[in-house]
Design an enzyme around this catalytic site. Structure first.
Site, PDB file in Angstrom:
ATOM      1  N   ASN A 167       0.874  -1.542   0.426  1.00 45.53           N
ATOM      2  CA  ASN A 167       0.182   0.193  -0.205  1.00 45.53           C
ATOM      3  C   ASN A 167       0.969   1.208  -0.255  1.00 45.53           C
ATOM      4  O   ASN A 167       1.606   0.952   1.014  1.00 45.53           O
ATOM      5  CB  ASN A 167      -1.012  -0.116   1.218  1.00 45.53           C
ATOM      6  CG  ASN A 167      -1.718   1.338   1.159  1.00 45.53           C
ATOM      7  OD1 ASN A 167      -1.776   2.145   0.796  1.00 45.53           O
ATOM      8  ND2 ASN A 167      -3.264   1.891   2.312  1.00 45.53           N
ATOM      9  N   LYS A 170       3.386   0.832   3.048  1.00 42.32           N
ATOM     10  CA  LYS A 170       3.006  -0.206   4.189  1.00 42.32           C
ATOM     11  C   LYS A 170       3.004  -1.546   3.287  1.00 42.32           C
ATOM     12  O   LYS A 170       2.520  -1.740   2.162  1.00 42.32           O
ATOM     13  CB  LYS A 170       1.138   0.186   4.553  1.00 42.32           C
ATOM     14  CG  LYS A 170       0.602   1.143   5.689  1.00 42.32           C
ATOM     15  CD  LYS A 170      -0.226   0.979   6.289  1.00 42.32           C
ATOM     16  CE  LYS A 170      -0.870   2.357   6.813  1.00 42.32           C
ATOM     17  NZ  LYS A 170      -2.359   3.226   6.862  1.00 42.32           N
ATOM     18  N   ARG A 197      -2.669  -2.299  -3.773  1.00 37.70           N
ATOM     19  CA  ARG A 197      -4.086  -0.768  -3.671  1.00 37.70           C
ATOM     20  C   ARG A 197      -3.622   0.024  -4.080  1.00 37.70           C
ATOM     21  O   ARG A 197      -2.432   0.507  -4.208  1.00 37.70           O
ATOM     22  CB  ARG A 197      -3.900  -0.308  -1.841  1.00 37.70           C
ATOM     23  CG  ARG A 197      -5.045   0.231  -1.665  1.00 37.70           C
ATOM     24  CD  ARG A 197      -4.363   0.921  -0.796  1.00 37.70           C
ATOM     25  NE  ARG A 197      -5.927   1.309  -0.058  1.00 37.70           N
ATOM     26  CZ  ARG A 197      -6.280   2.684   0.415  1.00 37.70           C
ATOM     27  NH1 ARG A 197      -4.633   3.357   0.883  1.00 37.70           N
ATOM     28  NH2 ARG A 197      -7.207   3.858   0.588  1.00 37.70           N
ATOM     29  N   HIS A 226     -17.828   2.460   7.419  1.00 37.42           N
ATOM     30  CA  HIS A 226     -15.864   2.850   7.702  1.00 37.42           C
ATOM     31  C   HIS A 226     -15.438   3.971   8.423  1.00 37.42           C
ATOM     32  O   HIS A 226     -15.263   5.244   7.805  1.00 37.42           O
ATOM     33  CB  HIS A 226     -15.746   2.699   6.400  1.00 37.42           C
ATOM     34  CG  HIS A 226     -13.812   2.899   6.575  1.00 37.42           C
ATOM     35  ND1 HIS A 226     -13.171   1.313   5.758  1.00 37.42           N
ATOM     36  CD2 HIS A 226     -12.986   3.401   6.478  1.00 37.42           C
ATOM     37  CE1 HIS A 226     -12.337   0.938   7.056  1.00 37.42           C
ATOM     38  NE2 HIS A 226     -11.602   2.772   6.631  1.00 37.42           N
ATOM     39  N   GLY A 240     -12.549   5.592   9.935  1.00 35.07           N
ATOM     40  CA  GLY A 240     -11.367   5.502  10.212  1.00 35.07           C
ATOM     41  C   GLY A 240     -11.048   7.091  10.428  1.00 35.07           C
ATOM     42  O   GLY A 240     -11.501   7.840  10.880  1.00 35.07           O
ATOM     43  N   ASN A 241      -9.679   7.388   9.829  1.00 36.21           N
ATOM     44  CA  ASN A 241      -9.364   9.072  10.025  1.00 36.21           C
ATOM     45  C   ASN A 241     -10.042   9.372   9.003  1.00 36.21           C
ATOM     46  O   ASN A 241     -10.588  10.293   8.767  1.00 36.21           O
ATOM     47  CB  ASN A 241      -8.006   9.514  10.050  1.00 36.21           C
ATOM     48  CG  ASN A 241      -7.803  10.387  10.744  1.00 36.21           C
ATOM     49  OD1 ASN A 241      -8.053  11.389  10.713  1.00 36.21           O
ATOM     50  ND2 ASN A 241      -6.390  10.658   9.759  1.00 36.21           N
ATOM     51  N   GLY A 242     -10.247   8.861   7.612  1.00 35.86           N
ATOM     52  CA  GLY A 242     -11.044   8.994   6.322  1.00 35.86           C
ATOM     53  C   GLY A 242     -12.569   7.896   6.956  1.00 35.86           C
ATOM     54  O   GLY A 242     -12.202   6.511   7.405  1.00 35.86           O
ATOM     55  N   GLY A 268     -14.950   3.186  14.068  1.00 37.06           N
ATOM     56  CA  GLY A 268     -16.279   2.263  13.987  1.00 37.06           C
ATOM     57  C   GLY A 268     -15.754   0.901  15.239  1.00 37.06           C
ATOM     58  O   GLY A 268     -16.017   0.220  15.762  1.00 37.06           O
ATOM     59  N   GLU A 269     -14.313   0.536  15.346  1.00 37.42           N
ATOM     60  CA  GLU A 269     -14.265  -0.497  15.733  1.00 37.42           C
ATOM     61  C   GLU A 269     -14.223  -0.355  17.656  1.00 37.42           C
ATOM     62  O   GLU A 269     -13.904  -1.589  18.384  1.00 37.42           O
ATOM     63  CB  GLU A 269     -12.923  -1.520  15.318  1.00 37.42           C
ATOM     64  CG  GLU A 269     -12.766  -2.006  13.859  1.00 37.42           C
ATOM     65  CD  GLU A 269     -12.229  -2.553  12.961  1.00 37.42           C
ATOM     66  OE1 GLU A 269     -11.297  -2.956  13.938  1.00 37.42           O
ATOM     67  OE2 GLU A 269     -12.094  -2.151  12.059  1.00 37.42           O
TER      68      GLU A 269
END
Ligand code: ADP
Length: 411
Positions: free
Chosen positions: A12, A19, A104, A221, A223-225, A345-346
């Site tokens: 990624n 990553k 990705r 989803h 996350g930060n985004g 979310g998690e």
């Protein structure tokens, strides 16, 4: 590919980071056909700076995380450094066990609806999409070129963030603007985070004990985004991000939905340049713009201390989430589950509780104990009587990329 080649390297590549994860997709390697055993994970940060950091964890050998700081000039140097780390653990990129490299790729436009083996024509098309993904596709292309140079003989596969959303009906994907202008410049809603929405919607069906074709899921989803999607029978029918990842939910640093006239106003009245507005909406807005923090943990801590700015930022974030849950309930007609995923979310139980509060008429409810319990596994947080399940379903984009890549090259 030889019969023993069952490993996939997932890359990624961002503008200043890479990553990576090396996974073994061999069903005999421990986790069953779809599991994918992680052999090594890591990341290179601050590429191009003096203080680049390579953090590598060799899971296969049970070794500790190794961190190396020092200048890494570019993506080629970064990937070479990663290859050296992998070699040190006996997992080198020259191994005949490596079946493919899965990349990705953020923007696949309308052409790429599925993972694709990368040849010259594919790379040219990813390049042609740079104007609609100026921040992401160039870094992805650099990652692909570098990996190709290291292993020219190996299949390289592109897995697109946009692919899952290409099933959106035209009436959901089109903006209500002049058709000729839109078509000339490929302006439409593409959606992002597709790999995560695909994985999480499938896992949610699994959690409900059903086939994906039987269930309608709203995936959040966060996350930060952040993005929401409406998934009907395994196919995406709407998503909150648009031409770029700026549209939709309130995010860590992005505004999400906004009246486009705000941008004219900023230019005409506030005297801001095109670039100023871009930076304002993408980097200085969302939670960070509203209260100075984009980490939900910090925002909750400040709220607990009575900080009103943090509380208002949280309320704005939740209000937008609720609007999308309502909108996608209407789009889907029948909803079987709302699934929360990614960093917020998690992990952020208060976000989940607040987003679903007051939605009992829509069949949604949260069980406080289930919501508070911590686990890395997919789980329900709704009480049994709830007509619509609420779930926490950890996302795993790297595993999804590895599975899609391996399925393509081993077919
Ligand atoms: P991205 O991949 O978009 O960078 P992630 O999915 O990793 O983002 O999510 C990062 C965000 O998750 C952080 O900015 C933070 O707000 C939130 N987060 C992470 N851990 C927790 C936690 N324990 N409680 C609340 N929020 C959390």
């Amino acid at each position: 590919m030889t019969a023993t080649a069952t490993r996939v390297l997932v890359l990624n590549s961002g503008s200043s980071s890479v990553k990576y994860q090396l996974l073994d997709m061999n069903p005999d390697s421990g986790g069953g056909p779809a599991a994918g055993t992680r052999l090594a994970v890591g990341l290179v940060e601050r590429i191009g700076e003096e203080t680049s950091l390579l953090a590598h964890t060799p899971l296969a050998t049970g070794g500790d995380k190794r961190e190396t700081e020092g200048p890494i000039a570019d993506h080629e140097a970064a990937l070479k450094a990663v290859a050296a780390e992998l070699s040190a653990d006996g997992l080198g990129l020259d191994s005949p066990q490596l079946a493919a490299i899965g990349h990705r790729v953020v923007h696949g436009g309308l052409k790429f609806t599925a993972p694709t083996v990368i040849g010259d024509a594919v790379l040219a098309e990813i390049e042609r999409l740079v104007p609609v993904a100026p921040l992401h596709n160039p870094a992805n292309i650099t990652g692909i070129r570098t990996a190709q140079a290291l292993r020219p003989d190996l299949p390289q596969v592109a897995v697109f963030d946009t692919a899952f959303h290409t099933t959106m009906p035209e009436y959901a994907a089109r903006y209500a603007i002049d058709v000729a202008t839109a078509d000339a410049h490929r302006i439409r809603r593409y959606g992002f985070h597709g790999t995560s929405h695909a994985y999480v919607s499938r896992k949610t069906a699994e959690l409900l004990g059903k086939d994906p074709s039987e269930v309608n899921v709203i995936v959040l989803h966060l996350g930060n985004g952040a993005s929401a999607s409406a998934v009907a029978g395994g196919r995406c029918v709407d998503t909150s991000m648009g031409l770029t990842p700026l549209e939709g939910l309130v995010m860590g640093t992005r505004s999400g939905d906004i009246d486009p006239a705000v941008t004219f106003h900023l230019k005409r009245v506030a005297g801001m340049s095109e670039d100023d507005v871009d930076v304002l909406l993408n980097k200085k807005s969302g939670l960070v713009g509203l209260c100075g923090d984009n980490d939900m943990r910090e925002i909750r801590r400040r709220i607990d201390e009575g900080d009103e700015r943090a509380e208002l930022a949280f309320d704005i974030y939740i209000h937008r989430l609720k609007k999308y849950i309502g909108a996608y309930t209407a789009v889907l007609g029948r909803v079987d589950a709302v699934a929360f995923t990614a960093g917020v979310g998690e992990n952020a139980a208060p976000v989940r509780a607040a987003a679903l509060a007051g939605l009992e008429e829509m069949g949604l409810a949260v069980d406080a104990d289930l919501n508070a319990a911590r686990s890395g596994e997919p789980r329900l947080i709704s009480p049994e009587y709830a007509r619509v399940a609420a779930a926490v379903v950890p996302t795993d984009e790297e595993l999804e990329i590895a599975q899609q890549t391996y399925a393509l090259v081993s077919a």
